[in-house]
Design a protein around this motif. Structure first.
Motif, PDB file in Angstrom:
ATOM      1  N   ASP A   4     -25.341  23.789 -10.710  1.00  0.00           N
ATOM      2  CA  ASP A   4     -24.194  22.932 -11.010  1.00  0.00           C
ATOM      3  C   ASP A   4     -24.524  21.516 -10.545  1.00  0.00           C
ATOM      4  O   ASP A   4     -24.704  21.274  -9.348  1.00  0.00           O
ATOM      5  CB  ASP A   4     -22.958  23.467 -10.290  1.00  0.00           C
ATOM      6  CG  ASP A   4     -21.707  22.615 -10.517  1.00  0.00           C
ATOM      7  OD1 ASP A   4     -21.839  21.469 -10.996  1.00  0.00           O
ATOM      8  OD2 ASP A   4     -20.611  23.095 -10.201  1.00  0.00           O
ATOM      9  N   GLU A   5     -24.599  20.591 -11.472  1.00  0.00           N
ATOM     10  CA  GLU A   5     -25.091  19.255 -11.141  1.00  0.00           C
ATOM     11  C   GLU A   5     -24.196  18.507 -10.164  1.00  0.00           C
ATOM     12  O   GLU A   5     -24.653  17.611  -9.456  1.00  0.00           O
ATOM     13  CB  GLU A   5     -25.298  18.443 -12.425  1.00  0.00           C
ATOM     14  CG  GLU A   5     -26.314  19.076 -13.365  1.00  0.00           C
ATOM     15  CD  GLU A   5     -27.135  18.067 -14.123  1.00  0.00           C
ATOM     16  OE1 GLU A   5     -26.684  16.912 -14.268  1.00  0.00           O
ATOM     17  OE2 GLU A   5     -28.240  18.438 -14.569  1.00  0.00           O
ATOM     18  N   GLU A  82     -33.566  12.983  -0.972  1.00  0.00           N
ATOM     19  CA  GLU A  82     -33.800  13.389  -2.351  1.00  0.00           C
ATOM     20  C   GLU A  82     -32.899  14.520  -2.815  1.00  0.00           C
ATOM     21  O   GLU A  82     -32.645  14.649  -4.019  1.00  0.00           O
ATOM     22  CB  GLU A  82     -35.262  13.811  -2.525  1.00  0.00           C
ATOM     23  CG  GLU A  82     -36.265  12.692  -2.320  1.00  0.00           C
ATOM     24  CD  GLU A  82     -37.698  13.167  -2.485  1.00  0.00           C
ATOM     25  OE1 GLU A  82     -37.889  14.322  -2.903  1.00  0.00           O
ATOM     26  OE2 GLU A  82     -38.606  12.381  -2.196  1.00  0.00           O
ATOM     27  N   CYS A  83     -32.431  15.350  -1.897  1.00  0.00           N
ATOM     28  CA  CYS A  83     -31.716  16.568  -2.276  1.00  0.00           C
ATOM     29  C   CYS A  83     -30.248  16.472  -1.864  1.00  0.00           C
ATOM     30  O   CYS A  83     -29.860  16.907  -0.778  1.00  0.00           O
ATOM     31  CB  CYS A  83     -32.371  17.779  -1.621  1.00  0.00           C
ATOM     32  SG  CYS A  83     -34.133  17.946  -1.980  1.00  0.00           S
ATOM     33  N   ASP A  88     -30.099  17.138  -8.468  1.00  0.00           N
ATOM     34  CA  ASP A  88     -31.412  16.989  -7.837  1.00  0.00           C
ATOM     35  C   ASP A  88     -32.180  18.309  -7.868  1.00  0.00           C
ATOM     36  O   ASP A  88     -33.391  18.326  -8.067  1.00  0.00           O
ATOM     37  CB  ASP A  88     -31.250  16.518  -6.397  1.00  0.00           C
ATOM     38  CG  ASP A  88     -30.552  15.174  -6.290  1.00  0.00           C
ATOM     39  OD1 ASP A  88     -30.822  14.302  -7.140  1.00  0.00           O
ATOM     40  OD2 ASP A  88     -29.731  15.001  -5.361  1.00  0.00           O
ATOM     41  N   ALA A  89     -31.449  19.413  -7.684  1.00  0.00           N
ATOM     42  CA  ALA A  89     -32.093  20.734  -7.702  1.00  0.00           C
ATOM     43  C   ALA A  89     -32.640  21.062  -9.084  1.00  0.00           C
ATOM     44  O   ALA A  89     -33.645  21.773  -9.204  1.00  0.00           O
ATOM     45  CB  ALA A  89     -31.099  21.800  -7.264  1.00  0.00           C
ATOM     46  N   ASN A  90     -32.009  20.558 -10.130  1.00  0.00           N
ATOM     47  CA  ASN A  90     -32.481  20.820 -11.489  1.00  0.00           C
ATOM     48  C   ASN A  90     -33.738  20.037 -11.855  1.00  0.00           C
ATOM     49  O   ASN A  90     -34.435  20.395 -12.808  1.00  0.00           O
ATOM     50  CB  ASN A  90     -31.376  20.497 -12.508  1.00  0.00           C
ATOM     51  CG  ASN A  90     -30.323  21.585 -12.572  1.00  0.00           C
ATOM     52  OD1 ASN A  90     -30.611  22.765 -12.413  1.00  0.00           O
ATOM     53  ND2 ASN A  90     -29.079  21.182 -12.814  1.00  0.00           N
ATOM     54  N   ARG A  91     -34.047  18.991 -11.075  1.00  0.00           N
ATOM     55  CA  ARG A  91     -35.220  18.175 -11.413  1.00  0.00           C
ATOM     56  C   ARG A  91     -36.320  18.210 -10.360  1.00  0.00           C
ATOM     57  O   ARG A  91     -37.438  17.766 -10.623  1.00  0.00           O
ATOM     58  CB  ARG A  91     -34.785  16.721 -11.642  1.00  0.00           C
ATOM     59  CG  ARG A  91     -34.245  16.060 -10.392  1.00  0.00           C
ATOM     60  CD  ARG A  91     -33.989  14.567 -10.570  1.00  0.00           C
ATOM     61  NE  ARG A  91     -33.429  13.971  -9.361  1.00  0.00           N
ATOM     62  CZ  ARG A  91     -34.127  13.695  -8.273  1.00  0.00           C
ATOM     63  NH1 ARG A  91     -35.427  13.952  -8.244  1.00  0.00           N
ATOM     64  NH2 ARG A  91     -33.543  13.163  -7.212  1.00  0.00           N
ATOM     65  N   ILE A  97     -35.219  24.806  -4.041  1.00  0.00           N
ATOM     66  CA  ILE A  97     -35.352  25.776  -2.950  1.00  0.00           C
ATOM     67  C   ILE A  97     -34.216  25.599  -1.946  1.00  0.00           C
ATOM     68  O   ILE A  97     -33.629  26.572  -1.461  1.00  0.00           O
ATOM     69  CB  ILE A  97     -36.718  25.629  -2.248  1.00  0.00           C
ATOM     70  CG1 ILE A  97     -37.861  25.901  -3.236  1.00  0.00           C
ATOM     71  CG2 ILE A  97     -36.814  26.571  -1.061  1.00  0.00           C
ATOM     72  CD1 ILE A  97     -37.866  27.292  -3.821  1.00  0.00           C
ATOM     73  N   VAL A  98     -33.871  24.345  -1.638  1.00  0.00           N
ATOM     74  CA  VAL A  98     -32.741  24.085  -0.747  1.00  0.00           C
ATOM     75  C   VAL A  98     -31.466  24.679  -1.325  1.00  0.00           C
ATOM     76  O   VAL A  98     -30.682  25.337  -0.622  1.00  0.00           O
ATOM     77  CB  VAL A  98     -32.561  22.568  -0.519  1.00  0.00           C
ATOM     78  CG1 VAL A  98     -31.263  22.281   0.231  1.00  0.00           C
ATOM     79  CG2 VAL A  98     -33.740  21.992   0.259  1.00  0.00           C
TER      80      VAL A  98
END
Length: 307
Positions: A4-5, A82-83, A88-91, A97-98
């Motif tokens: 979920d962005e 960054e996260c 961010d998780a999608n790219r 992993i986080v």
């Protein structure tokens, strides 16, 4: 598998020990050396079956693998910058992993609360090459592992590349999620006191039952992954496809005792050395957890047949 962005990420559940640069893949732990380029989990199996490796801190830990120094440094600056969200998780692989770790821990936190217990979060440590733990020193050869001595998970993220390129696993984000959810299954076992039952070797041993239960717990989390809200109130994982599930089952099939022994043990399968279960059993118990979504259905210690 999609995130979920707009959902938030919590990088405090991860410690990055890959070097002072804050690092992505390819950073260095401040103890010299790098990854040895082997299939980590496979090597762990071979040592445990044919040489003897223990993750029990009272037995000297895993320092027998050698090649590890001290003085690793933590730097979460890059991860925290960054996260921040599911976008961010999608790219970004590290952020994915986080997000997976956040989702797994949020599920177990809510499950423990429903049962009237308290879940204690476990940090996952990213490292390169080697790491010091309460269970002793370990190199990347050991593969992902959970240390009951400090209640933390350890992983060299290069393991996922090795599993795919050297051992033929399909790989992908959900296969990685399965591996991490399995390790957090061991954390749940530690919190509930089940870990002490995981002794011995052989097809019906406590060790095999412990590992298969952790596979089942991974499946339980996967069942709830798209509906478990994080602390921000939104589920982090928005989509899991059948292809994702197939990739997890493919990984499970390639880390069974029988598969490992037949491929790397000279073709001979010795059931007396089993410590994790066969490929079919690992697939069965992950599927049991995934289809039912009920931790109570994961009682491998009460099961008359492990499949």
């Amino acid at each position: 598998m999609r995130f979920d962005e707009g959902a938030g990420l919590d990088t405090s559940e991860v410690e990055d020990l890959r070097g002072g640069g804050g690092g992505g893949i390819g950073g260095r732990v401040a103890l010299g050396g790098g990854g040895l380029g082997v299939v980590g989990l496979v090597i762990y199996f071979l040592f445990s079956q044919f040489g003897g490796v223990s993750l029990n801190p009272s037995s000297g830990g895993i320092g027998s693998l050698g090649g590890v120094g001290s003085g690793q440094q933590m730097d979460n600056t890059s991860l925290s910058q960054e996260c921040k969200t599911g976008a961010d998780a999608n790219r970004n692989h590290d952020c994915a992993i986080v997000a997976i770790i956040n989702s797994i821990q949020d599920y177990w936190g809510q499950e423990f609360q429903r049962s009237g217990s308290t879940y204690r979060k476990a940090v996952t440590n990213f490292f390169n090459g080697g790491v010091n733990t309460a269970c002793g020193n370990a190199t990347s050869d050991v593969g992902p592992f959970y240390c009951p001595g400090d209640s933390e998970v350890y992983i060299d993220l290069g393991f996922f590349n090795e599993l795919r390129t050297r051992f033929g696993a399909q790989g992908g984000p959900f296969a990685e999620a399965y591996v991490l959810a399995h390790e957090y299954g061991h954390h749940v076992q530690n919190l509930t006191g089940v870990s002490k039952k995981g002794t011995g070797s052989g097809p019906t041993s406590g060790s095999v039952r412990l590992e298969l239960q952790a596979d089942c717990y991974a499946g339980v989390w996967a069942n709830h992954a798209t509906t478990t809200p994080t602390e921000s109130g939104r589920p982090l994982i928005s989509e899991i496809s059948q292809e994702d599930v197939n990739s997890a089952l493919d990984t499970a099939s390639r880390i069974g005792d029988d598969y490992i022994q037949s491929k790397l043990g000279g073709g001979r399968v010795d059931e007396s050395k089993f410590s994790h279960g066969t490929s079919a059993q690992r697939k069965k118990w992950f599927t049991t957890g995934f289809q039912t979504g009920e931790p109570a259905r994961c009682d491998t210690f009460a099961a008359k047949s492990l499949g």
